[in-house]
Design a protein around this motif. Structure first.
Motif, PDB file in Angstrom:
ATOM      1  N   PHE A 146       0.827  -1.115   0.036  1.00 53.27           N
ATOM      2  CA  PHE A 146      -0.039  -0.237  -0.102  1.00 53.27           C
ATOM      3  C   PHE A 146       0.852   1.297   0.118  1.00 53.27           C
ATOM      4  O   PHE A 146       0.224   2.445   0.525  1.00 53.27           O
ATOM      5  CB  PHE A 146      -0.920   0.099   1.330  1.00 53.27           C
ATOM      6  CG  PHE A 146      -2.106  -1.139   1.176  1.00 53.27           C
ATOM      7  CD1 PHE A 146      -2.662  -1.304   0.242  1.00 53.27           C
ATOM      8  CD2 PHE A 146      -1.833  -2.158   2.112  1.00 53.27           C
ATOM      9  CE1 PHE A 146      -3.623  -2.404   0.205  1.00 53.27           C
ATOM     10  CE2 PHE A 146      -2.563  -3.184   2.457  1.00 53.27           C
ATOM     11  CZ  PHE A 146      -3.774  -3.354   1.115  1.00 53.27           C
ATOM     12  N   ASP A 148       2.898   3.879  -2.239  1.00 52.84           N
ATOM     13  CA  ASP A 148       3.298   4.445  -3.634  1.00 52.84           C
ATOM     14  C   ASP A 148       4.754   4.529  -3.934  1.00 52.84           C
ATOM     15  O   ASP A 148       5.543   4.211  -3.059  1.00 52.84           O
ATOM     16  CB  ASP A 148       2.579   5.676  -3.943  1.00 52.84           C
ATOM     17  CG  ASP A 148       3.219   6.983  -3.099  1.00 52.84           C
ATOM     18  OD1 ASP A 148       4.442   6.994  -2.478  1.00 52.84           O
ATOM     19  OD2 ASP A 148       2.572   7.994  -3.197  1.00 52.84           O
ATOM     20  N   LYS A 152       4.868   6.772   0.518  1.00 57.63           N
ATOM     21  CA  LYS A 152       3.674   7.299   1.151  1.00 57.63           C
ATOM     22  C   LYS A 152       2.420   6.346   1.064  1.00 57.63           C
ATOM     23  O   LYS A 152       2.158   5.500  -0.061  1.00 57.63           O
ATOM     24  CB  LYS A 152       3.266   8.554   0.289  1.00 57.63           C
ATOM     25  CG  LYS A 152       2.118   9.138   0.991  1.00 57.63           C
ATOM     26  CD  LYS A 152       1.520  10.192   0.593  1.00 57.63           C
ATOM     27  CE  LYS A 152       0.150  11.049   1.214  1.00 57.63           C
ATOM     28  NZ  LYS A 152      -0.494  11.967   0.213  1.00 57.63           N
ATOM     29  N   VAL A 154      -0.833   4.659   0.453  1.00 56.24           N
ATOM     30  CA  VAL A 154      -2.161   4.895  -0.097  1.00 56.24           C
ATOM     31  C   VAL A 154      -3.085   3.849  -0.176  1.00 56.24           C
ATOM     32  O   VAL A 154      -2.825   2.624  -0.770  1.00 56.24           O
ATOM     33  CB  VAL A 154      -1.717   4.991  -1.879  1.00 56.24           C
ATOM     34  CG1 VAL A 154      -2.979   5.312  -2.646  1.00 56.24           C
ATOM     35  CG2 VAL A 154      -0.918   6.153  -1.958  1.00 56.24           C
ATOM     36  N   SER A 157      -9.819   2.618  -1.746  1.00 50.61           N
ATOM     37  CA  SER A 157     -10.957   3.005  -1.144  1.00 50.61           C
ATOM     38  C   SER A 157     -11.955   1.788  -0.751  1.00 50.61           C
ATOM     39  O   SER A 157     -12.950   1.880   0.212  1.00 50.61           O
ATOM     40  CB  SER A 157     -11.920   3.994  -1.776  1.00 50.61           C
ATOM     41  OG  SER A 157     -12.135   3.361  -3.500  1.00 50.61           O
ATOM     42  N   THR A 174     -15.804   5.161  -4.255  1.00 47.26           N
ATOM     43  CA  THR A 174     -15.228   6.317  -4.289  1.00 47.26           C
ATOM     44  C   THR A 174     -16.134   7.293  -5.004  1.00 47.26           C
ATOM     45  O   THR A 174     -16.759   6.951  -6.134  1.00 47.26           O
ATOM     46  CB  THR A 174     -13.747   6.328  -5.016  1.00 47.26           C
ATOM     47  OG1 THR A 174     -13.189   5.670  -4.244  1.00 47.26           O
ATOM     48  CG2 THR A 174     -13.098   7.744  -5.054  1.00 47.26           C
ATOM     49  N   SER A 177     -12.495  12.969  -5.052  1.00 48.27           N
ATOM     50  CA  SER A 177     -11.172  13.082  -4.388  1.00 48.27           C
ATOM     51  C   SER A 177     -10.998  14.413  -3.750  1.00 48.27           C
ATOM     52  O   SER A 177     -11.630  15.381  -4.334  1.00 48.27           O
ATOM     53  CB  SER A 177     -10.265  12.501  -5.409  1.00 48.27           C
ATOM     54  OG  SER A 177      -9.950  13.297  -6.564  1.00 48.27           O
TER      55      SER A 177
END
Length: 187
Positions: A146, A148, A152, A154, A157, A174, A177
Protein backbone atom coordinates in the motif's frame (compact mmCIF):
# COMPACT_ATOMS: atom_id res chain seq x y z
CA UNK A 1 -39.80 16.96 6.95
CA UNK A 2 -37.35 16.73 9.84
CA UNK A 3 -38.04 16.07 13.51
CA UNK A 4 -35.97 16.55 16.65
CA UNK A 5 -34.74 13.34 18.29
CA UNK A 6 -33.03 12.61 21.58
CA UNK A 7 -29.51 14.10 21.65
CA UNK A 8 -26.87 11.43 21.14
CA UNK A 9 -23.60 10.43 19.52
CA UNK A 10 -24.99 9.89 16.03
CA UNK A 11 -21.87 10.87 14.09
CA UNK A 12 -21.48 8.34 11.27
CA UNK A 13 -19.76 6.73 9.57
CA UNK A 14 -16.78 6.51 11.89
CA UNK A 15 -13.62 4.48 11.49
CA UNK A 16 -13.49 1.18 13.32
CA UNK A 17 -9.99 0.61 14.67
CA UNK A 18 -8.19 -1.94 16.78
CA UNK A 19 -6.08 -0.25 19.41
CA UNK A 20 -3.22 -2.30 20.79
CA UNK A 21 -1.83 -1.48 24.20
CA UNK A 22 0.09 -3.03 27.05
CA UNK A 23 3.43 -4.78 27.02
CA UNK A 24 4.47 -8.37 26.24
CA UNK A 25 2.25 -10.83 28.18
CA UNK A 26 -0.20 -8.06 29.06
CA UNK A 27 -0.61 -6.94 25.42
CA UNK A 28 -4.25 -6.28 24.61
CA UNK A 29 -6.55 -5.16 21.82
CA UNK A 30 -9.62 -2.97 22.12
CA UNK A 31 -12.12 -2.34 19.34
CA UNK A 32 -13.04 1.33 19.09
CA UNK A 33 -15.24 3.39 16.85
CA UNK A 34 -14.44 6.55 18.76
CA UNK A 35 -11.11 7.55 17.24
CA UNK A 36 -10.13 10.47 15.10
CA UNK A 37 -7.61 12.87 13.66
CA UNK A 38 -6.86 15.90 15.79
CA UNK A 39 -3.83 17.68 14.29
CA UNK A 40 -1.58 17.51 11.21
CA UNK A 41 1.82 18.80 12.37
CA UNK A 42 2.70 17.14 14.60
CA UNK A 43 0.33 14.31 13.72
CA UNK A 44 -2.06 13.74 16.64
CA UNK A 45 -4.96 11.29 16.91
CA UNK A 46 -7.50 10.65 19.64
CA UNK A 47 -9.06 7.54 21.13
CA UNK A 48 -11.92 7.46 23.62
CA UNK A 49 -12.05 4.63 26.18
CA UNK A 50 -14.53 3.88 28.97
CA UNK A 51 -12.92 3.97 32.42
CA UNK A 52 -13.96 0.41 33.32
CA UNK A 53 -12.26 -1.14 30.27
CA UNK A 54 -9.07 -3.13 30.86
CA UNK A 55 -7.35 -1.18 28.07
CA UNK A 56 -7.99 2.11 29.87
CA UNK A 57 -5.63 1.03 32.65
CA UNK A 58 -3.01 -0.20 30.17
CA UNK A 59 -2.95 3.06 28.19
CA UNK A 60 -3.06 5.14 31.37
CA UNK A 61 -0.08 3.29 32.88
CA UNK A 62 2.12 3.03 29.76
CA UNK A 63 1.29 6.33 28.07
CA UNK A 64 1.34 4.55 24.71
CA UNK A 65 -1.01 2.91 22.23
CA UNK A 66 -1.11 1.85 18.59
CA UNK A 67 -4.07 2.51 16.30
CA UNK A 68 -4.43 -0.32 13.77
CA UNK A 69 -6.70 0.35 10.80
CA UNK A 70 -9.19 -2.42 10.09
CA UNK A 71 -9.35 -3.96 6.64
CA UNK A 72 -12.58 -5.67 5.57
CA UNK A 73 -11.04 -9.11 6.06
CA UNK A 74 -10.31 -8.24 9.71
CA UNK A 75 -13.90 -7.45 10.71
CA UNK A 76 -14.67 -10.82 12.35
CA UNK A 77 -11.49 -10.64 14.47
CA UNK A 78 -12.22 -6.99 15.27
CA UNK A 79 -15.73 -7.81 16.46
CA UNK A 80 -14.41 -10.66 18.65
CA UNK A 81 -11.97 -8.25 20.28
CA UNK A 82 -14.86 -5.91 21.06
CA UNK A 83 -17.05 -8.42 22.91
CA UNK A 84 -14.62 -9.97 25.41
CA UNK A 85 -12.43 -8.45 28.11
CA UNK A 86 -8.67 -8.51 27.85
CA UNK A 87 -8.58 -8.85 31.61
CA UNK A 88 -9.24 -12.58 31.29
CA UNK A 89 -8.85 -13.27 27.54
CA UNK A 90 -5.84 -13.28 25.22
CA UNK A 91 -7.45 -11.33 22.40
CA UNK A 92 -4.56 -11.90 20.02
CA UNK A 93 -4.94 -15.66 20.53
CA UNK A 94 -8.73 -15.60 20.31
CA UNK A 95 -8.86 -13.48 17.16
CA UNK A 96 -5.97 -15.11 15.34
CA UNK A 97 -4.33 -11.71 14.84
CA UNK A 98 -0.56 -11.50 15.05
CA UNK A 99 1.20 -9.17 17.51
CA UNK A 100 4.43 -7.61 16.23
CA UNK A 101 6.90 -5.77 18.45
CA UNK A 102 6.40 -2.03 18.29
CA UNK A 103 9.19 -0.03 16.69
CA UNK A 104 8.87 3.24 18.64
CA UNK A 105 6.50 2.17 21.44
CA UNK A 106 6.45 -0.79 23.80
CA UNK A 107 3.01 -2.07 22.76
CA UNK A 108 2.61 -4.30 19.69
CA UNK A 109 1.02 -3.51 16.38
CA UNK A 110 -1.24 -5.89 14.43
CA UNK A 111 0.55 -7.57 11.52
CA UNK A 112 -2.68 -8.00 9.51
CA UNK A 113 -3.55 -4.28 9.68
CA UNK A 114 -2.77 -2.37 6.47
CA UNK A 115 -1.55 0.63 8.51
CA UNK A 116 -0.66 1.04 12.17
CA UNK A 117 0.00 4.33 13.98
CA UNK A 118 2.30 4.14 17.02
CA UNK A 119 1.35 6.86 19.49
CA UNK A 120 2.64 8.44 22.68
CA UNK A 121 0.00 10.00 24.92
CA UNK A 122 0.45 13.76 25.14
CA UNK A 123 -2.80 14.61 26.91
CA UNK A 124 -5.81 13.00 28.54
CA UNK A 125 -9.19 14.67 28.97
CA UNK A 126 -11.73 13.10 31.31
CA UNK A 127 -15.46 13.11 30.65
CA UNK A 128 -18.24 11.39 32.66
CA UNK A 129 -18.16 8.04 30.82
CA UNK A 130 -14.93 8.11 28.80
CA UNK A 131 -11.40 9.44 28.84
CA UNK A 132 -10.02 10.81 25.59
CA UNK A 133 -6.34 10.08 25.05
CA UNK A 134 -4.56 12.30 22.57
CA UNK A 135 -1.56 10.56 21.04
CA UNK A 136 1.21 12.01 18.96
CA UNK A 137 1.91 9.64 16.08
CA UNK A 138 5.61 8.85 16.48
CA UNK A 139 5.73 6.14 13.80
CA UNK A 140 3.52 4.69 11.06
CA UNK A 141 3.91 1.12 9.84
CA UNK A 142 2.34 0.27 6.48
CA UNK A 143 2.04 -2.90 4.46
CA UNK A 144 4.47 -2.44 1.54
CA UNK A 145 1.78 -3.22 -1.02
CA UNK A 146 0.00 0.00 0.00
CA UNK A 147 2.99 2.32 -0.53
CA UNK A 148 3.35 4.52 -3.60
CA UNK A 149 6.65 5.10 -5.41
CA UNK A 150 7.59 7.80 -2.86
CA UNK A 151 6.90 5.52 0.11
CA UNK A 152 3.66 7.25 1.09
CA UNK A 153 0.74 5.05 2.24
CA UNK A 154 -2.09 4.91 -0.30
CA UNK A 155 -5.00 2.79 0.89
CA UNK A 156 -7.59 1.65 -1.68
CA UNK A 157 -11.06 3.06 -1.05
CA UNK A 158 -12.56 -0.42 -0.86
CA UNK A 159 -10.06 -1.76 1.70
CA UNK A 160 -11.20 -0.39 5.06
CA UNK A 161 -14.18 -1.02 7.31
CA UNK A 162 -16.23 1.68 9.02
CA UNK A 163 -18.95 1.64 11.66
CA UNK A 164 -22.51 2.96 11.21
CA UNK A 165 -25.44 2.43 13.60
CA UNK A 166 -24.00 -0.71 15.17
CA UNK A 167 -22.95 -2.23 11.84
CA UNK A 168 -19.56 -2.75 10.21
CA UNK A 169 -19.72 -1.37 6.68
CA UNK A 170 -17.45 -1.24 3.66
CA UNK A 171 -15.95 1.95 2.30
CA UNK A 172 -16.44 0.45 -1.16
CA UNK A 173 -17.28 3.31 -3.50
CA UNK A 174 -15.15 6.37 -4.26
CA UNK A 175 -17.42 9.40 -4.65
CA UNK A 176 -14.75 11.96 -5.41
CA UNK A 177 -11.27 13.00 -4.36
CA UNK A 178 -9.94 16.00 -2.49
CA UNK A 179 -10.55 19.25 -4.43
CA UNK A 180 -12.29 17.57 -7.37
CA UNK A 181 -14.77 20.47 -7.39
CA UNK A 182 -11.94 22.98 -8.00
CA UNK A 183 -12.32 22.44 -11.75
CA UNK A 184 -15.93 23.66 -11.50
CA UNK A 185 -14.84 26.84 -9.75
CA UNK A 186 -12.37 27.72 -12.50
CA UNK A 187 -15.12 27.83 -15.16
Amino acid sequence: MKKSVRAGTYLAPVPVVLVSCGREKEANLITLAWAGTVNSEPPIVSISIRYQRHSYKLVEESGEFTVNLVAKDMVRATDLCGIVSGKDTDKFGLSGLTPCAGERVSCPYVKESPLSLECKVIKKVEFPTHAVFFGEVVNAIADEKFLDEKGKPVLPSDLLAAYVNGKYVSTQETLGSYAYTAKELKK
